[in-house]
Design an enzyme around this catalytic site. Structure first.
Site, PDB file in Angstrom:
ATOM      1  N   GLU A   1       0.883  -7.547   7.531  1.00  0.00           N
ATOM      2  CA  GLU A   1       0.022  -6.513   8.111  1.00  0.00           C
ATOM      3  C   GLU A   1      -0.739  -7.035   9.337  1.00  0.00           C
ATOM      4  O   GLU A   1      -0.211  -7.789  10.138  1.00  0.00           O
ATOM      5  CB  GLU A   1      -0.886  -5.930   7.028  1.00  0.00           C
ATOM      6  CG  GLU A   1      -0.083  -5.231   5.925  1.00  0.00           C
ATOM      7  CD  GLU A   1      -0.953  -4.464   4.959  1.00  0.00           C
ATOM      8  OE1 GLU A   1      -1.452  -3.395   5.332  1.00  0.00           O
ATOM      9  OE2 GLU A   1      -1.111  -4.925   3.811  1.00  0.00           O
TER      10      GLU A   1
ATOM     11  N   ASP B   1      -1.861   5.435   1.481  1.00  0.00           N
ATOM     12  CA  ASP B   1      -1.747   3.986   1.444  1.00  0.00           C
ATOM     13  C   ASP B   1      -2.978   3.442   0.708  1.00  0.00           C
ATOM     14  O   ASP B   1      -3.914   4.188   0.391  1.00  0.00           O
ATOM     15  CB  ASP B   1      -1.641   3.416   2.859  1.00  0.00           C
ATOM     16  CG  ASP B   1      -0.893   2.087   2.886  1.00  0.00           C
ATOM     17  OD1 ASP B   1      -0.899   1.366   1.874  1.00  0.00           O
ATOM     18  OD2 ASP B   1      -0.290   1.770   3.937  1.00  0.00           O
TER      19      ASP B   1
END
Length: 632
Positions: free
Chosen positions: A519, A313
Site C-alpha cells: 500500500e 475497504d
C-alpha cells in the site's frame, strides 16, 4: 385404571400430539429449506429480521475483537482476518487451528434467534498469503506477463482449495486495478497497464468461484460448492490511475477515460458471477469512491445489474473525511447513500452499529437502503451454501501447500520471467547458463531470502524478511539443486572488490531488488533499487560475466547499470517457488514472458504508458527476449 381416567389420558395424549404437530409446523422456515427458490428464501428470512439483526448483517468486524459471544449479541454478519498481529489465530497456525477458530466464531451466529451464518473473509491476493506453509504464487505484476488466462484460472482454483483448508469461504481477491504509474505502492497487485490484459485475467474469478452456469442472469453471484470461495473484485474504481501514483489518491480523468481504462475488467467480473466488489480508498476527480453514488448505485447496481454485495475497504468510510474519522456519522450517511452494503469497520463495530441504528430510526437513512444491502448479503450467503454447510471440516487440510499447487506456482514463475538483455551482443548470449561450470558466484540481498522473494502481503501486511517464516525454496537453494553436483556454488551477499579480485568465477548470478512493502508505504517517487543492490551489481558485474535477476514489484531504474550487466531478468515477486527462476536460467525451459508494463528510462517520464505521444521507454510494452530450452 378406570374408563374415566383412560379417557382423560387419551385426551391429554391427543393434546400433546397436537402441540407437537404445531411445534413441528412452526419450526419449518422457508429460508431454511434448500428446495425453495432463492428469492423465496431471502424474502422469508428478511420478513423475520429485526432492524438490529439487519444492521448486524451489514457489519464486518476484525477477528481480534470478535468472539462467539460478540457475534451472538450484535448479530454480526461477517468477520475478517487482516495481516496484522492479533488478527491471526497464532503464529504458524495449522489448518486445524484455523478451522477450529472459524467454527468457534460460527457457533456464535448459529446460536442466534435466526441462525444466520457469518461469512468469514481474508486477503488471498497471491495464494493464501496469510497462512504458514501455503503456496505463494507470483504477484499479479508477474502473472500479467504470462497473458495466460488458463494458468490464472488454475491458480484461482488452487487458492480456493488452500483457503478452504483453513475453513474460510471468502477472499478479498482479485485486484483488477490497471496500474498506470509504477510509483504507486500497489502496482504489483495489478496485472498490467493495459486494460485488455487485466480483463483477460479476470478468469481467476471462475477459478476461485467456479464457472457460472450457462443461461444465468447477468450479475448474479455464483459459488460452486464447498471447494470454491466467494471472490471480491477490487478496488472499484480507478485505484491504479491516481495522480503521481499516490496510494489512496485522486484519479483525475474524464468519464470516457475512466470507463475505457479502469472499468472493462469489472464488466467481465460481473458477467463471470463475482460475488462481491470492494470500493476503493481513492477518489475520482475529487469525489471519494466510498461516497460515489453515481458509480456505486447508479452504474454498478442499476446499469450493470450487479446483484452481489458491495463491501467497503478496511475502515474505508472513515477516510471519506479529511482528516479520517473527523465526522463518523456523516461518513456513515454518505457511504450508505452511495450504495455500500457491508462495512469493513474492523475494530469499531459497536460504534458503527449504534450510529447506524440511530440514523435509521430517526429517518436519516431510509429503510429501503438497509433492505437492499441485507438482501444482497443474504443472496451471496444462500448462493454459497452457508446455510446448509455453515461449519468447516478438516478434509481440505491436505491441499495447503501441496505439491501439485507448488508445481503450478513453479510453472507460473517461469512463465512470468522477462528476459530484458542476454549478452553484450546478440552473437554471444549468456543465457542459458551452463550447469557444469567449475565455480560460480551467487550474490545479492535477495538471493537467499524467501520473504523478499514473496514481497508484501505475505504472512504480514508489509511482508517479511528471512527463510524461517514459511515453506518454500529460495533462488540460492534452487541454484544449488539445478547445477551439476561437481559445480562449486559460492554465496557472498555483498562481496567487496578485494574478494572479487582474489577469486575466479565462471560467471555470477546477482539477485537484488526492492525490499517488501504494501500500500502507501510502497509509494516511491524515485523507483531506485535500494543499496546495497547497485553496489553489488557494479562490483560483481564489473569483474565477471553476470546475470542480474531483479526481484521487484514494478519496473525500477536500471538504465545506469545496463551496460555493465551481461544479462538482465525481471523476475518480479515470484513467491515461494524459486525453482521456477532456475528452470529458465539454466535452460530447462525457455524464456517466453513479454512485458505487460512499460519499462521507463527515468522517472521524469512518468506516467508513461503504451500509446502515449511521449512514449520513449527503455524497454517497451510487449518486449521480451526469448530462448530455446536446452536439449536434454
Amino acid at each position: 385404571m378406570g374408563v374415566k381416567n383412560m379417557w382423560k389420558m387419551l385426551v391429554l395424549l391427543t393434546l400433546v400430539m397436537c402441540c407437537w404437530a404445531c411445534m413441528a409446523k412452526a419450526e419449518y422456515f422457508k429460508y431454511k429449506d434448500p428446495e425453495q427458490r432463492l428469492g423465496v428464501r431471502i424474502k422469508d428470512l428478511m420478513k423475520r429480521m429485526t432492524l438490529e439483526e439487519k444492521i448486524g448483517q451489514m457489519t464486518q468486524a476484525d477477528r481480534s475483537v470478535a468472539s462467539k459471544e460478540v457475534i451472538n449479541k450484535y448479530f454480526l454478519g461477517s468477520i475478517l482476518t487482516v495481516p496484522l498481529q492479533g488478527s491471526l489465530p497464532a503464529e504458524g497456525a495449522s489448518p486445524k487451528t484455523w478451522v477450529d477458530m472459524v467454527n468457534d466464531l460460527q457457533s456464535g451466529s448459529l446460536s442466534t434467534r435466526l441462525g444466520i451464518p457469518i461469512i468469514y473473509g481474508i486477503d488471498a491476493v497471491h495464494g493464501h498469503n496469510n497462512v504458514y506453509k501455503a503456496t505463494i504464487f507470483p504477484h499479479n505484476v508477474g502473472l500479467g506477463v504470462t497473458r495466460d488466462p488458463v494458468l490464472v484460472k488454475k491458480i484461482g482454483a488452487a487458492t480456493a482449495l488452500e483457503v478452504r483448508a483453513t475453513g474460510i469461504p471468502y477472499v478479498f481477491a482479485p485486484c483488477i486495478a490497471v496500474c498506470r504509474d509504477p510509483r504507486w505502492g500497489r502496482c504489483y497487485e495489478s496485472y498490467s497497464e493495459d486494460p485488455k490484459i487485466v480483463k483477460l485475467m479476470t478468469e481467476i474469478i471462475p477459478g476461485l468461484q467456479g464457472d457460472i452456469p450457462v443461461g444465468s442472469r447477468n450479475g448474479v453471484p455464483y459459488v460452486d460448492g464447498q471447494n470454491k470461495v466467494a471472490a471480491c473484485a477490487k478496488h472499484y474504481l480507478g485505484d491504479g490511475g491516481t495522480h503521481l501514483g499516490v496510494d489512496e489518491g485522486d484519479t483525475i480523468i474524464d468519464t470516457k477515460g475512466l470507463f475505457s481504462i479502469h472499468m472493462p475488467a469489472y464488466y467481465d467480473s460481473i458477467i463471470k458471477g463475482v460475488s462481491t466488489i470492494m470500493t476503493s480508498y481513492s477518489s475520482w476527480n475529487g469525489v471519494k469512491m466510498h461516497k460515489n453514488r453515481f458509480l456505486v448505485t447508479d452504474y454498478l447496481k442499476n446499469t450493470l445489474k450487479f446483484r452481489g454485495f458491495v463491501i467497503s475497504d478496511f475502515q474505508g468510510i472513515d477516510k471519506i473525511t479529511t482528516p479520517p474519522n473527523a465526522n463518523y456519522t456523516y461518513s456513515i450517511i454518505a457511504a450508505m447513500n452511495a450504495g455500500i452494503d457491508m462495512f469493513m469497520v474492523g475494530f469499531t463495530y459497536e460504534d458503527f452499529i449504534t450510529r447506524l441504528t440511530y440514523l435509521v430510526k430517526n429517518k436519516f437513512i431510509p429503510m429501503r437502503r438497509i433492505n437492499d444491502a441485507v438482501k444482497r448479503i443474504l443472496r451471496v450467503k444462500f448462493t454459497m451454501g452457508l446455510f446448509e454447510n455453515p461449519l468447516a471440516d478438516y478434509s481440505y487440510a491436505k491441499y495447503l501447500g501441496c505439491q501439485e499447487h507448488r508445481d503450478l506456482a513453479r510453472e507460473a514463475v517461469r512463465k512470468s520471467l522477462v528476459l530484458l538483455k542476454n549478452g553484450k551482443s546478440v552473437e554471444n548470449p549468456l543465457l542459458p547458463l551452463s550447469k557444469k561450470a567449475s565455480k560460480i558466484l551467487v550474490a545479492g540481498s535477495h538471493a537467499d531470502n524467501l520473504g523478499y522473494q514473496c514481497g508484501g502481503w505475505t504472512l504480514q501486511w508489509q511482508g517479511v524478511s528471512g527463510n524461517n517464516l514459511t515453506a518454500g525454496t529460495t533462488i540460492l537453494s534452487a541454484i544449488k539443486t539445478a547445477v551439476d553436483p561437481r559445480t562449486q556454488v559460492v554465496y557472498n551477499e555483498n562481496p567487496d572488490d578485494k574478494y572479487m579480485k582474489s577469486n575466479k568465477f565462471d560467471y555470477a548470478i546477482v539477485v537484488v531488488g526492492e525490499y517488501p512493502y504494501a500500500e502507501f508505504l510502497g509509494d516511491s517517487s524515485n523507483l531506485t533499487i535500494p543499496e546495497p543492490g547497485p553496489t553489488t551489481i557494479n562490483r560483481v558485474c564489473g569483474s565477471v560475466k553476470c546475470v542480474v535477476v531483479l526481484i521487484t514489484g514494478r519496473p525500477v531504474v536500471v538504465q545506469p547499470y545496463v551496460e555493465t550487466i551481461d544479462a538482465l531478468v525481471a523476475a518480479w515477486l515470484p513467491g515461494t517457488e524459486g525453482q521456477g527462476v532456475t528452470d529458465v536460467l539454466f535452460g530447462d525451459h525457455g524464456f517466453a514472458g513479454k512485458l505487460a508494463r512499460t519499462w521507463f528510462k527515468t522517472v521524469d517520464q512518468l506516467p508513461m504508458n503504451v500509446g502515449d505521444p511521449h512514449y520513449d521507454p527503455l524497454y517497451p510494452f510487449g518486449f521480451g527476449l526469448t530462448t530455446e530450452p536446452r536439449k536434454k
